[in-house]
Scaffold this motif. Structure first.
Motif, short mmCIF file in Angstrom:
data_model
loop_
_atom_site.label_atom_id
_atom_site.label_comp_id
_atom_site.label_asym_id
_atom_site.label_seq_id
_atom_site.Cartn_x
_atom_site.Cartn_y
_atom_site.Cartn_z
N GLY A 196 47.02 42.31 68.75
CA GLY A 196 46.10 42.55 67.74
C GLY A 196 46.36 43.84 67.36
O GLY A 196 47.66 44.26 67.10
N PHE A 197 45.48 44.54 67.06
CA PHE A 197 45.25 45.96 66.47
C PHE A 197 45.99 46.85 67.42
O PHE A 197 45.42 47.08 68.48
CB PHE A 197 44.00 46.20 65.80
N LEU A 198 46.98 47.56 66.67
CA LEU A 198 47.64 48.76 67.74
C LEU A 198 47.33 50.11 67.43
O LEU A 198 46.81 50.94 67.94
CB LEU A 198 49.06 48.61 67.75
N PHE A 199 47.32 50.27 65.80
CA PHE A 199 47.11 51.79 65.39
C PHE A 199 46.91 51.57 63.90
O PHE A 199 47.20 50.58 63.41
CB PHE A 199 48.50 52.36 65.93
N GLY A 200 46.18 52.64 63.64
CA GLY A 200 45.92 52.82 62.03
C GLY A 200 45.22 54.00 61.77
O GLY A 200 44.90 54.88 62.44
N TYR A 201 45.42 54.38 60.17
CA TYR A 201 44.77 55.60 59.72
C TYR A 201 44.38 55.22 58.37
O TYR A 201 44.90 54.22 57.52
CB TYR A 201 45.52 56.53 60.07
N GLU A 202 43.58 55.96 57.77
CA GLU A 202 43.00 56.27 56.43
C GLU A 202 42.62 57.69 56.12
O GLU A 202 42.23 58.28 56.90
CB GLU A 202 42.01 55.23 56.12
N GLY A 203 43.34 57.87 54.93
CA GLY A 203 42.94 59.25 54.68
C GLY A 203 43.16 59.58 53.06
O GLY A 203 43.67 58.61 52.42
N ARG A 204 43.19 60.79 52.66
CA ARG A 204 43.33 61.30 51.28
C ARG A 204 44.38 62.38 51.28
O ARG A 204 44.05 63.21 52.31
CB ARG A 204 42.18 61.55 50.55
N PHE A 205 45.24 62.76 50.39
CA PHE A 205 46.00 64.02 50.32
C PHE A 205 46.56 64.20 49.00
O PHE A 205 46.33 63.51 47.97
CB PHE A 205 47.17 63.83 51.31
N THR A 206 46.82 65.61 48.89
CA THR A 206 47.51 65.75 47.36
C THR A 206 48.76 66.52 47.62
O THR A 206 49.21 66.62 48.62
CB THR A 206 46.80 67.17 46.83
N CYS A 207 49.65 66.41 46.64
CA CYS A 207 50.95 66.51 46.81
C CYS A 207 51.55 67.73 45.65
O CYS A 207 51.08 67.84 44.57
CB CYS A 207 51.80 65.27 46.53
#
Length: 228
Positions: A196-207
Motif C-alpha cells: 500500500g502507501f509508502l511515501f507522499g507529500y503535498e505542498g506549494r512553491f514559487t519559481c
C-alpha cells in the motif's frame, strides 16, 4: 521555446492543454535557454506503516525518496538542462527537504530525466542512476499535469533487469498552478501493490527562471547510465 522541451515532445498536443505557468515550468530545456528553481513549503510529508521504513531508508542511501515524515517542511526543487556524456538532453529534478526536526541534515530526492527512444520520459532515480523509470505524462481538464510512473529497470555494472514491482512503488503526482496565490501546488503518492502507501507529500512553491548555464555540481549524478 517551450515546444522544444523534452516534456513537450513527450506529451505532444497535450502539452498545450497545460496551464501556461506549467508549460513554462516544464518548458525548461537547452533550446528554451532557461532553468527553473522552486522554493516553498511541504505542508505535509508522510510515510507508510513501520514495515515500509526499511524500504525507504534503503532508497535514502542514494537519494531515492526522503524517508522522514514532517509538517511545514521548507524545500527546494532545481531543474537544470544539460547534455549528458552520451549527448542526450537531460533535465535535473533535485528536491531538498530541510526538516525542522533534523537541522543541518536535509533529505534529498534526486532524479534526472531524458526523452527515451520510445518517445517517453525516462526518469533516472538517485545519485548513480541505478533505477530507470518510464513516466506517463498527461494534462488534466483544469490544466494540471498528471505524472504516473510505469516500468522500472535496474542497472549496475553488467547487471540489467526489470525491477520487480513487488519490491518497489508506483508514483502518482499531480502539479497545478493556483492563479489566486501565484503558487505551484504539488501532491505525490508512492504506493506498492502489496504494502500500500509508502511515501507522499503535498505542498506549494514559487519559481524563478534563470538563464540556463552549466548546472551546479551538486545537482548532477555521480554517474550517468547509457541504458534506458
Amino acid at each position: 521555446m517551450t515546444g522544444d522541451s523534452i516534456f513537450a515532445r513527450a506529451m505532444g498536443d497535450d502539452f498545450t492543454r497545460l496551464h501556461p505557468q506549467l508549460q513554462r515550468r516544464f518548458g525548461v530545456g537547452l533550446e528554451a535557454g532557461y532553468a527553473c528553481r522552486g522554493r516553498g513549503v511541504m505542508t505535509r510529508i508522510r510515510r507508510g506503516p513501520w514495515f515500509t521504513v526499511p524500504f525507504l531508508h534503503i532508497g535514502r542511501i542514494r537519494n531515492i525518496l526522503a524517508p522522514f515524515a514532517g509538517e511545514r517542511v521548507p524545500f527546494t526543487v532545481e531543474n537544470h538542462p544539460y547534455l549528458d556524456p552520451f549527448g542526450r538532453e537531460t533535465v535535473t529534478f533535485v528536491r531538498t527537504f530541510d526538516y525542522p526536526s533534523r537541522p543541518g541534515r536535509p533529505g534529498r530526492f534526486d532524479a534526472t530525466m531524458i526523452l527515451g527512444a520510445n518517445g517517453r520520459i525516462v526518469d533516472y532515480l538517485g545519485t548513480h542512476q541505478h533505477l530507470a523509470v518510464d513516466l506517463e505524462l498527461s494534462a488534466e481538464p483544469d490544466g494540471a499535469l498528471r505524472l504516473r510512473s510505469d516500468a522500472q529497470r535496474f542497472y549496475a555494472g553488467p547487471l540489467a533487469f526489470r525491477f520487480p514491482m513487488m519490491f518497489s512503488g508506483r508514483a502518482d503526482l499531480r502539479e497545478s498552478f493556483d492563479d489566486a496565490t501565484g503558487e505551484y501546488v504539488i501532491r505525490l503518492e508512492v504506493r506498492n501493490r502489496v504494502f500500500g502507501f509508502l511515501f507522499g507529500y503535498e505542498g506549494r512553491f514559487t519559481c524563478d527562471f534563470p538563464p540556463a548555464t552549466e548546472p551546479p555540481p551538486h545537482v548532477l549524478p555521480v554517474r550517468h547510465e547509457r541504458r534506458e
